[in-house]
Motif scaffolding. Structure first.
Motif, short mmCIF file in Angstrom:
data_model
loop_
_atom_site.label_atom_id
_atom_site.label_comp_id
_atom_site.label_asym_id
_atom_site.label_seq_id
_atom_site.Cartn_x
_atom_site.Cartn_y
_atom_site.Cartn_z
N HIS A 46 -4.28 10.23 -3.29
CA HIS A 46 -4.90 8.71 -3.31
C HIS A 46 -3.87 7.87 -2.20
O HIS A 46 -2.72 7.69 -2.40
N LYS A 47 -4.58 7.72 -0.89
CA LYS A 47 -3.71 7.04 0.21
C LYS A 47 -3.92 5.65 -0.01
O LYS A 47 -3.00 4.80 0.84
N GLN A 48 -4.68 5.03 -0.74
CA GLN A 48 -4.70 3.41 -0.78
C GLN A 48 -4.29 2.90 -2.12
O GLN A 48 -4.94 1.93 -2.61
N CYS A 49 -3.38 3.15 -2.60
CA CYS A 49 -2.78 2.75 -3.85
C CYS A 49 -2.15 1.34 -3.60
O CYS A 49 -1.78 1.11 -2.47
N CYS A 50 -2.14 0.55 -4.74
CA CYS A 50 -1.37 -0.68 -4.66
C CYS A 50 -0.08 -0.59 -5.60
O CYS A 50 -0.53 -0.77 -6.65
N ILE A 51 1.19 -1.06 -4.95
CA ILE A 51 2.09 -0.80 -5.98
C ILE A 51 2.92 -2.00 -5.87
O ILE A 51 2.86 -2.71 -4.97
N GLU A 52 3.57 -2.44 -6.90
CA GLU A 52 4.54 -3.52 -6.96
C GLU A 52 5.59 -3.71 -5.86
O GLU A 52 6.02 -2.52 -5.25
N ALA A 53 5.72 -4.77 -5.05
CA ALA A 53 6.61 -4.93 -4.07
C ALA A 53 7.77 -4.26 -4.16
O ALA A 53 8.45 -3.60 -3.25
N ALA A 95 8.42 1.88 4.78
CA ALA A 95 7.32 1.24 5.49
C ALA A 95 6.33 2.13 4.99
O ALA A 95 5.00 1.40 5.15
N THR A 96 6.25 3.64 4.65
CA THR A 96 4.89 4.17 4.23
C THR A 96 5.21 5.04 3.10
O THR A 96 5.81 6.19 2.93
N PRO A 97 5.25 4.15 1.89
CA PRO A 97 5.70 4.69 0.79
C PRO A 97 4.84 6.02 0.18
O PRO A 97 3.83 5.96 0.29
N VAL A 98 5.51 6.85 -0.32
CA VAL A 98 4.68 8.01 -0.81
C VAL A 98 5.70 8.45 -2.28
O VAL A 98 6.63 8.74 -2.20
N PHE A 99 4.72 8.57 -3.18
CA PHE A 99 5.08 8.87 -4.63
C PHE A 99 4.37 10.11 -5.15
O PHE A 99 3.08 10.35 -4.92
N ASN A 100 5.13 11.03 -5.69
CA ASN A 100 4.72 12.24 -6.57
C ASN A 100 4.60 11.83 -8.02
O ASN A 100 5.57 11.31 -8.39
N ARG A 101 3.41 12.50 -8.65
CA ARG A 101 3.54 12.31 -10.08
C ARG A 101 4.23 13.73 -10.43
O ARG A 101 4.04 14.83 -10.19
N THR A 102 5.53 13.34 -11.08
CA THR A 102 6.16 14.45 -11.79
C THR A 102 5.58 15.00 -12.94
O THR A 102 5.37 16.06 -13.28
N VAL A 103 4.89 14.24 -13.78
CA VAL A 103 4.40 14.35 -15.19
C VAL A 103 3.79 13.22 -16.01
O VAL A 103 4.05 12.16 -15.43
N THR A 104 2.57 13.57 -16.68
CA THR A 104 1.95 12.50 -17.26
C THR A 104 2.74 12.17 -18.38
O THR A 104 3.64 12.65 -18.92
N LEU A 105 2.43 10.65 -18.81
CA LEU A 105 2.98 10.49 -20.05
C LEU A 105 2.89 11.28 -21.18
O LEU A 105 3.79 11.39 -22.12
N ARG A 106 1.59 11.71 -21.48
CA ARG A 106 1.39 12.52 -22.72
C ARG A 106 0.88 13.75 -22.39
O ARG A 106 0.27 14.05 -20.90
N ASP A 107 0.95 15.02 -22.93
CA ASP A 107 0.33 16.10 -22.61
C ASP A 107 -1.22 16.35 -22.62
O ASP A 107 -1.68 16.21 -23.55
N THR A 117 0.84 -1.13 -0.08
CA THR A 117 -0.13 -0.01 0.06
C THR A 117 0.83 1.20 -0.03
O THR A 117 1.81 1.29 0.63
N ALA A 118 0.42 2.21 -0.66
CA ALA A 118 1.26 3.46 -0.83
C ALA A 118 0.33 4.54 -1.12
O ALA A 118 -0.75 4.59 -1.32
N GLU A 119 1.00 5.90 -0.66
CA GLU A 119 0.25 7.25 -1.13
C GLU A 119 0.72 7.87 -2.06
O GLU A 119 2.05 7.67 -2.58
N VAL A 120 -0.22 7.98 -3.20
CA VAL A 120 0.29 8.53 -4.44
C VAL A 120 -0.27 9.98 -4.66
O VAL A 120 -1.47 10.15 -4.38
N ARG A 121 0.71 10.95 -4.94
CA ARG A 121 -0.15 12.41 -5.07
C ARG A 121 -0.18 12.61 -6.40
O ARG A 121 1.03 12.75 -7.00
N LEU A 122 -1.09 12.99 -7.06
CA LEU A 122 -1.28 13.26 -8.60
C LEU A 122 -1.22 14.82 -8.48
O LEU A 122 -2.10 15.59 -8.17
N TYR A 123 -0.03 15.32 -8.99
CA TYR A 123 0.15 16.83 -9.14
C TYR A 123 -0.19 17.15 -10.49
O TYR A 123 0.00 16.53 -11.29
N ASP A 124 -0.72 18.32 -10.73
CA ASP A 124 -1.01 18.95 -11.99
C ASP A 124 -0.60 20.48 -11.69
O ASP A 124 -0.13 20.74 -10.96
N ARG A 125 -0.81 21.37 -12.99
CA ARG A 125 -0.48 22.87 -12.95
C ARG A 125 -0.88 23.43 -11.75
O ARG A 125 -2.23 23.20 -11.47
#
Ligand code: ATP
Ligand code: MG
Length: 553
Positions: free
Chosen positions: A501-508, A537-549, A468-476
């Protein structure tokens, strides 16, 4: 220290330097400086100036100084000084000398005494309001102050007493005696010193008077033997004053000021005043919020120094102010991350899929390439299990036309794994989907299914092995191109600029990521482990940029 991956583009400033070198001006030396005021954090606009100044020094085997323009103790502090140093280093540059304008306070004072002795400076005792009235306008000349013709002795005495702290803020200033009728307002007897009874971070209580920017800057440049003093276009009107001070004082060196267009970036504001407001009004979490255009913010967002240097190179250096599209910056980071980041799978908004025709506890180890174009990234094992997660976006009960992902009764390929078919949708009492029951086609691992086409491919993560991880989707941060044109900055804010999103499921394997490690989450974009809050123990990921504009018009 121009990096090998940052090619040097020519521009009008490099042409000037080439001509100077050809004429053996400055004995063939090239010395530049980057002169921030430590009253805020550096932003991407400063990066343009940093890449230019340090890049030129590197290209010509010259030197570049980092100089803090610390002449206004009211707004400056040590936190900003340290942050600026860290940002310049992170961008990949090393200064030859670390300087402070305050290093020169004694010399600057002596130069001012010299100007007074020459009859070129005087102590003004009018109020700020009166001075404004006497200054004139763009179309009308100014009027001379009644204090303009004070004797040298009186000026020397008053200036010494200003220094000694005998007067309060605003009682007197020291002005240059130039020309109140000048067409250039900067030449109408500009202020050189003002009284500020404030402690200075570096000089403490020593000074009660502090020199003004225009007076300090040219003399600091001259004392450091700067050859080319590169600044933004708004200083063009100040160049006559820059030259006047150096000419009157007959300094041994007379650096050449050259102006270039500042960076203006769409959907962003690049002025410290506005950035401070965003922080103070809590529209962002701080200077290092990943939505901020500060160097520390875009670093936390996952941008790389190489991408920022590439950006500065692509936009080039000109004399014309122009808005740069955000897409230019985003293309630079996508290009860099596409090449350099390993691929992983992560499910942001999970729905559980149970593969009913697999035995309980089933686990199969599948091998995945870490990068589709580069074998050097190696491979990793991923557990395929009876229970997996897919993204809610990848299933639809009422699919729009041409929908190629999973639908009731339909098939989809699990990336790098089997084709599955949705047999049953399980909902709770509230009508929310809680589980999809699927079957799989065992003949489809690495093979096309027999006798039918399955177009869609979705990413997935094992529900039992994933983490389980927290993922923060950033935009402009703003949703209009020129946020400064809105009534208030608040009106221009993009309410969707951060979705957590606090309840994401990420690869081990992602749980082992180190802070600031970057990945492509397949189909979702580029992500970075948060510099400050990510732990294994508590992974947190930030979205840098989407794959496409996703903003393309
Ligand atoms: P701000 O307007 O954000 O307060 P500033 O110009 O007052 O910025 P300084 O710390 O004085 O900030 O700037 C240091 C150097 O960076 C200066 O030489 C300045 O010209 C340059 N610089 C600042 N903003 C930009 C920009 N947007 N594009 C290019 N160079 C910039
Ligand atoms: Mg400034």
């Amino acid at each position: 220290m121009n990096k090998p991956d940052t090619p040097v583009a020519s521009n009008f400033i490099r042409n000037i330097i080439d001509d100077d070198l050809a004429a053996n001006k400055n004995d063939g030396r090239v010395v530049t400086r980057f002169p921030p005021e430590p009253n805020g954090y550096l932003h991407i606009g400063h990066a343009k100036s940093i890449c230019l100044n340090f890049g030129i020094a590197a290209q010509y085997n010259g030197q570049c100084n980092l100089r803090f323009d610390d002449t206004n103790p009211v707004k400056e502090n040590e936190e900003f000084v340290n942050a600026i140093k860290a940002d310049v280093e992170w961008l990949g540059f090393e200064w030859d000398n670390l300087k402070h304008a305050s290093d020169y306070f004694d010399e600057l004072y002596n130069f001012a005494v010299e100007l007074i002795k020459q009859g070129k400076a005087y102590v003004e005792s009018s109020s700020a309001e009166e001075m404004r009235e006497m200054r004139g306008t763009l179309t009308e000349p100014g009027t001379e102050s009644p204090y303009r013709n004070r004797s040298v002795e009186e000026n020397l005495d008053l200036f010494a007493r200003m220094k000694a702290g005998e007067f309060d803020d605003g009682e007197h200033v020291l002005r240059a005696k130039i020309d109140m009728a000048s067409g250039n307002i900067n030449m109408r007897d500009p202020t050189l010193y003002r009284i500020r009874k404030v402690d200075h971070v570096r000089t403490g209580k020593t000074w009660s008077i502090y020199p003004m920017y225009d007076y300090t800057h040219c003399l600091s440049d001259a004392m450091e033997n700067i050859t080319h003093s590169l600044c933004t276009l708004e200083f063009e009107d100040h160049r006559p004053l820059y030259d006047w001070v150096l000419d009157e004082l007959k300094t041994p060196a007379h650096p050449q000021q050259i102006e270039f267009a500042r960076l203006s970036l769409e959907y962003t504001i690049l002025s410290k005043r506005n950035l401070i407001q965003l922080v103070e009004d809590k529209h962002v979490t701080g200077w290092d919020d990943p939505r901020m255009p500060t160097i520390t913010g875009i670093r936390r967002r996952g941008y790389t120094p190489a991408a920022i240097r590439d950006f500065c190179d692509r936009i080039g250096i000109t004399k014309n102010d122009a808005w740069i599209e955000m897409a230019v910056l985003e293309t630079c980071i996508r290009d860099d991350l596409n090449e350099h980041s390993p691929r992983r799978m992560a499910v942001i908004d999970p729905i559980k899929v149970v593969i009913t025709d697999l035995p309980d506890g089933y686990t199969e180890t599948l091998s995945f390439a870490n990068h589709p174009q580069n074998e050097a990234f190696g491979r990793r094992d991923i557990a395929f299990t009876k229970e997996i997660m897919i993204d809610a976006d990848d299933f639809s009960e009422n699919p729009p036309p041409k929908y190629q992902r999973l639908v009731p009764g339909g098939e989809v390929r699990l990336r790098g794994s089997y084709v599955i078919k949705c047999e049953e949708v399980i909902k709770n009492d509230a009508g929310d989907i809680v589980e999809l029951r699927c079957t799989h086609d065992p003949a489809t691992l690495g093979k096309k299914p027999e006798g039918r086409k399955v177009k869609g491919v979705v990413h997935w993560v094992s529900a039992t092995e994933g983490v389980t991880a927290e993922v923060r989707l950033y935009d402009r941060l703003f949703n209009i191109e020129n946020p400064a044109s809105a009534n208030t900055l608040e009106d221009a804010l993009n309410p969707q600029s951060m979705v957590i999103h606090k309840q994401c499921c990420i690869e081990a394997s992602l749980a082992d990521a180190k802070p600031e490690e970057r990945f492509q989450f397949e189909r979702l974009g580029y992500f970075v482990a948060d510099r400050f809050e990510h732990t294994n123990a508590t992974p947190v990921f930030n979205r840098t940029v989407t794959l496409r504009d996703t903003w393309a018009k």
